[in-house]
Design an enzyme around this catalytic site. Structure first.
Site, PDB file in Angstrom:
ATOM      1  N   GLN A  12       0.833  -1.203   0.000  1.00  0.00           N
ATOM      2  CA  GLN A  12       0.000   0.000   0.000  1.00  0.00           C
ATOM      3  C   GLN A  12       0.870   1.257   0.000  1.00  0.00           C
ATOM      4  O   GLN A  12       1.927   1.299   0.624  1.00  0.00           O
ATOM      5  CB  GLN A  12      -0.905  -0.012   1.231  1.00  0.00           C
ATOM      6  CG  GLN A  12      -2.093   0.909   1.120  1.00  0.00           C
ATOM      7  CD  GLN A  12      -3.093   0.682   2.233  1.00  0.00           C
ATOM      8  OE1 GLN A  12      -3.107  -0.371   2.866  1.00  0.00           O
ATOM      9  NE2 GLN A  12      -3.930   1.669   2.489  1.00  0.00           N
ATOM     10  N   SER A  90       4.699  -5.860   2.808  1.00  0.00           N
ATOM     11  CA  SER A  90       3.436  -5.649   3.518  1.00  0.00           C
ATOM     12  C   SER A  90       2.303  -6.337   2.768  1.00  0.00           C
ATOM     13  O   SER A  90       2.310  -7.549   2.605  1.00  0.00           O
ATOM     14  CB  SER A  90       3.194  -4.149   3.709  1.00  0.00           C
ATOM     15  OG  SER A  90       2.029  -3.917   4.468  1.00  0.00           O
ATOM     16  N   LEU A  91       1.317  -5.584   2.281  1.00  0.00           N
ATOM     17  CA  LEU A  91       0.224  -6.170   1.509  1.00  0.00           C
ATOM     18  C   LEU A  91       0.741  -7.045   0.376  1.00  0.00           C
ATOM     19  O   LEU A  91       0.145  -8.084   0.043  1.00  0.00           O
ATOM     20  CB  LEU A  91      -0.649  -5.050   0.932  1.00  0.00           C
ATOM     21  CG  LEU A  91      -1.529  -5.485  -0.229  1.00  0.00           C
ATOM     22  CD1 LEU A  91      -2.703  -6.283   0.283  1.00  0.00           C
ATOM     23  CD2 LEU A  91      -1.956  -4.325  -1.067  1.00  0.00           C
ATOM     24  N   ARG A 115      -8.508  -8.235   5.328  1.00  0.00           N
ATOM     25  CA  ARG A 115      -7.381  -7.527   5.952  1.00  0.00           C
ATOM     26  C   ARG A 115      -7.562  -6.018   5.800  1.00  0.00           C
ATOM     27  O   ARG A 115      -7.383  -5.249   6.741  1.00  0.00           O
ATOM     28  CB  ARG A 115      -6.079  -7.978   5.295  1.00  0.00           C
ATOM     29  CG  ARG A 115      -4.792  -7.344   5.828  1.00  0.00           C
ATOM     30  CD  ARG A 115      -3.613  -7.867   5.004  1.00  0.00           C
ATOM     31  NE  ARG A 115      -2.312  -7.475   5.527  1.00  0.00           N
ATOM     32  CZ  ARG A 115      -1.625  -6.410   5.140  1.00  0.00           C
ATOM     33  NH1 ARG A 115      -2.153  -5.588   4.245  1.00  0.00           N
ATOM     34  NH2 ARG A 115      -0.425  -6.161   5.649  1.00  0.00           N
ATOM     35  N   HIS A 200       1.494  -1.612  10.728  1.00  0.00           N
ATOM     36  CA  HIS A 200       2.672  -2.322  11.232  1.00  0.00           C
ATOM     37  C   HIS A 200       3.158  -1.733  12.560  1.00  0.00           C
ATOM     38  O   HIS A 200       4.358  -1.562  12.789  1.00  0.00           O
ATOM     39  CB  HIS A 200       3.796  -2.330  10.183  1.00  0.00           C
ATOM     40  CG  HIS A 200       3.368  -2.997   8.914  1.00  0.00           C
ATOM     41  ND1 HIS A 200       3.143  -4.348   8.831  1.00  0.00           N
ATOM     42  CD2 HIS A 200       3.060  -2.483   7.687  1.00  0.00           C
ATOM     43  CE1 HIS A 200       2.735  -4.646   7.613  1.00  0.00           C
ATOM     44  NE2 HIS A 200       2.670  -3.531   6.906  1.00  0.00           N
ATOM     45  N   GLN A 249       2.295 -10.108  10.876  1.00  0.00           N
ATOM     46  CA  GLN A 249       2.770  -9.042   9.996  1.00  0.00           C
ATOM     47  C   GLN A 249       1.967  -7.749  10.137  1.00  0.00           C
ATOM     48  O   GLN A 249       2.490  -6.654   9.971  1.00  0.00           O
ATOM     49  CB  GLN A 249       2.720  -9.576   8.554  1.00  0.00           C
ATOM     50  CG  GLN A 249       3.356  -8.716   7.517  1.00  0.00           C
ATOM     51  CD  GLN A 249       2.384  -8.417   6.396  1.00  0.00           C
ATOM     52  OE1 GLN A 249       1.293  -7.922   6.619  1.00  0.00           O
ATOM     53  NE2 GLN A 249       2.797  -8.719   5.184  1.00  0.00           N
TER      54      GLN A 249
END
Length: 310
Positions: A12, A90-91, A115, A200, A249
């Protein structure tokens, strides 16, 4: 020894209006947009037509970026590109899970949509933001965050992106204090990132807990190629370990620098960024200057990647 090639997938913040539209004329990519739409995500309308403000919304950006990344990956594969490892930022890790056959496209998209929803909800319940700190070592950034934090009004390192580029996440007031302290400590720049929450970081704990319950409903399989985790920066091979790491995560820092360095140590010297933008391409160049790196941000970029790796 044959050069090993890794596919890497952006997260993202890399979304942009019109992303992936150039791919839709290719059947391998078009099929992915079709699949996403059949599962209830209006992929073409969002990726090709939505404006920048709409794409800033977490629950919109995440499935859009995932779909574009998978479409790019399948297009690369249809032209003969082969990858021996995957990692996602990440994503982007969900596209990597799909690419390593850990989860199906259908399950991965459903997980990404959930998510995104849970992270957006957590961001509303625990408002905050993220900023990139440029020009400070990791240890100095951690010290700045510790000094700027006041109890629950806290900030912490959230993405270790490349040497000298660390993202921090926290409350708005803690981020402001950290920005001043970082500049005093010698940071060249502190740049707010256009996201809707403190991803995060501990402010995402409620999303992590809810996602853990959701994850149990989906089948995870052993990876078909090397899969490198954001949480550890190391390869993971057990389906249950990978599932647990995917849950952690959400509220743990992304160890991207460490992931790239470990992949390079394991013999990966060619990287192809599959998806929107060139953010990871630039991070590879900063982290491993000797690596060859390509992107799929445009048709010309894609053709250059195929000429090099297929």
């Amino acid at each position: 020894m044959m050069t090993k090639t890794a596919a890497i997938f952006p997260g993202q913040g890399t979304q942009q209006p019109g992303m992936g539209e150039w791919m839709d004329g290719y059947p391998a990519a078009s099929r992915i947009f079709d699949q996403a739409e059949a599962l209830g995500f209006p992929a073409r309308a969002v990726c090709f037509e939505a404006d920048a403000d709409a794409l800033k919304q977490t629950e919109t950006a995440q499935p859009a970026l995932f779909t574009v990344a998978v479409a790019a990956y399948e297009l690369l594969r249809s032209r003969g590109a082969q990858f021996q490892a995957v990692a996602g930022h990440s994503l982007g890790e969900y596209a990597a899970l799909y690419a390593a056959a850990v989860v199906s496209f259908q399950d991965a998209l459903r997980l990404v949509m959930e998510r995104g929803r849970l992270m957006a909800k957590a961001a509303k319940e625990n408002p905050g933001g993220m900023s990139a700190v440029i020009g400070l070592e990791d240890e100095a950034v951690a010290a700045v965050c510790e000094e700027a934090s006041q109890g629950a009004d806290a900030v912490s390192p959230s993405n270790f992106n490349s040497p000298g580029q660390t993202v921090i996440s926290g409350s708005v007031s803690a981020l402001e204090r950290a920005a001043l302290l970082a500049k005093e400590a010698g940071a060249r720049l502190v740049v707010p990132i256009p996201v809707s929450g403190a991803f995060h970081s501990p402010r995402m704990r409620s999303a992590q807990d809810a996602l853990e319950a959701e994850m149990q409903q989906f089948a995870f399989h052993p990876p078909s190629k090397a899969f490198y985790s954001n949480v550890t920066g190391e390869p993971a091979s057990s389906p249950e370990t990978i599932r647990a790491l995917a849950v952690q995560q959400v509220a743990q820092p992304v160890l991207w620098t460490q992931s790239l360095q470990r992949m390079y140590a394991d013999g990966f010297a060619v990287f192809v960024e599959a998806g929107s933008g060139k953010g990871l391409t630039n991070l590879v160049k900063r982290t491993i200057p000797s690596a060859a790196v390509y992107s799929t941000d445009s048709e010309d970029d894609f053709k250059e990647a195929i000429d090099a790796v297929a």
